[in-house]
Design a protein around this motif. Structure first.
Motif, PDB file in Angstrom:
ATOM      1  N   ASN A 101      -6.767   1.861  -1.472  1.00 39.43           N
ATOM      2  CA  ASN A 101      -5.628   1.952  -0.588  1.00 39.43           C
ATOM      3  C   ASN A 101      -5.875   1.270   0.754  1.00 39.43           C
ATOM      4  OD1 ASN A 101      -2.951   3.022  -0.418  1.00 39.43           O
ATOM      5  ND2 ASN A 101      -3.675   4.434   1.112  1.00 39.43           N
ATOM      6  N   HIS A 109      -5.293  -2.783   1.150  1.00 38.10           N
ATOM      7  CA  HIS A 109      -4.052  -3.476   0.802  1.00 38.10           C
ATOM      8  C   HIS A 109      -3.623  -4.454   1.892  1.00 38.10           C
ATOM      9  CE1 HIS A 109      -0.533  -3.371  -2.060  1.00 38.10           C
ATOM     10  NE2 HIS A 109      -0.145  -4.222  -1.135  1.00 38.10           N
ATOM     11  N   LYS A 156      -4.400  -7.907   0.779  1.00 41.80           N
ATOM     12  CA  LYS A 156      -3.481  -8.450  -0.222  1.00 41.80           C
ATOM     13  C   LYS A 156      -2.196  -8.943   0.437  1.00 41.80           C
ATOM     14  CE  LYS A 156      -5.138  -5.549  -4.044  1.00 41.80           C
ATOM     15  NZ  LYS A 156      -4.770  -4.519  -5.041  1.00 41.80           N
ATOM     16  N   GLN A 196      -3.544   6.649  -4.638  1.00 41.34           N
ATOM     17  CA  GLN A 196      -3.384   5.554  -3.678  1.00 41.34           C
ATOM     18  C   GLN A 196      -2.174   5.756  -2.762  1.00 41.34           C
ATOM     19  OE1 GLN A 196      -4.062   1.475  -5.051  1.00 41.34           O
ATOM     20  NE2 GLN A 196      -4.746   2.290  -7.023  1.00 41.34           N
TER      21      GLN A 196
END
Length: 273
Positions: free
Chosen positions: A44, A47, A50, A191
């Protein structure tokens, strides 16, 4: 004035404290990008990387303002050890709220003083909620956490965009109406789902509701009445839908598997220690 009467602090003390909160939330949103720190262990917390990669590959479909808000939110969600956070009404809700305020303030070229004033508007909305209800997942479901956070954000953004008091209230009311009846059903080890979907919704939609209020859209129901309805609906919801991880999306087979895997890992760690 409300805070000085409630706490006994001077007006200067109150403003100074809000400036400190702003500084903390500003760092919450930016530390992962600017300080070379590591996020909280686990999928988590990473991210943000990403999202950064995605925005470099292509222009986000949701637009630049929305993309900036998500960038800030994921910075908060990295939960870097040692970086302070501002809670309220949910665990990292202050940082999520500030993610939108910061992005809108940048877009509108607002000063630090205007941002501080907007934070006081958000705080006022929050105070109304806490005076009339108990906005927690255990009592009012996710409307009391994500919903209230969204209402505070919508009010602050509307103020930043030079909205008048009626428009500020309409934005807050429209935002909270959206979240009425939401369960609080976080998946252990999931998550941060479905929480992530919900707080992304309320923070991003806060901008939309600010626009609608500024355009003249009336919320129909006064904000304080929506808070009262939130409280009544939340208290009538089944217990398993209020932060117990026994109902809602936690009933999904995949959620049950994730929960079982987490419990098994926890048992193994305890036996090893």
């Amino acid at each position: 004035m409300y805070e000085t009467q409630a706490s006994g602090w001077t007006g200067e003390d109150v403003v100074s404290y809000m400036k400190r909160l702003k500084s903390i939330m500003d760092r919450q949103t930016s530390a992962i990008y600017e300080e070379g720190l590591s996020p909280l262990a686990g999928k988590n917390g990473f991210h943000y990387k990403k999202w950064s990669d995605y925005t470099q590959r292509q222009i986000p479909l949701s637009g630049s303002l929305s993309a900036d808000i998500i960038k800030h939110i994921l910075g908060v969600q990295a939960q870097i050890p040692g970086v302070c956070m501002v809670p309220g009404p949910m665990g990292t809700g202050g940082g999520f709220m500030f993610s939108a305020i910061k992005a809108v303030a940048h877009k509108l070229d607002k000063s630090d003083k205007e941002i501080i004033d907007a934070l006081f508007v958000a705080a006022g909305v929050g105070a109304i909620c806490y005076l009339r209800s108990s906005p927690t997942g255990e009592i009012t479901g996710c409307a009391g956490e994500c919903g209230v956070c969204g209402a505070m954000t919508a009010a602050a953004i509307t103020y930043l965009a030079n909205g008048n008091p009626k428009e500020v209230e309409n934005a807050a009311s429209l935002s909270l109406q959206m979240a009425l009846g939401w369960p609080c059903d976080p998946i252990p080890g999931g998550q941060n789902q479905p929480c992530f979907s919900r707080f992304i919704t309320v923070i991003e939609m806060a901008v939309v509701f600010a626009d609608l209020a500024l355009s003249g859209r009336d919320a129909v129901i006064p904000f304080h009445e929506v808070v009262d309805v939130m409280d009544k609906m939340g208290r009538k919801m089944p217990t398993e839908l209020k932060c117990t991880s026994r109902g809602g999306i936690c009933d999904a087979p995949s959620a049950k598997r994730i929960k079982e895997q987490r419990e098994t890992c926890s048992q193994h760690r305890q036996s090893s220690s």
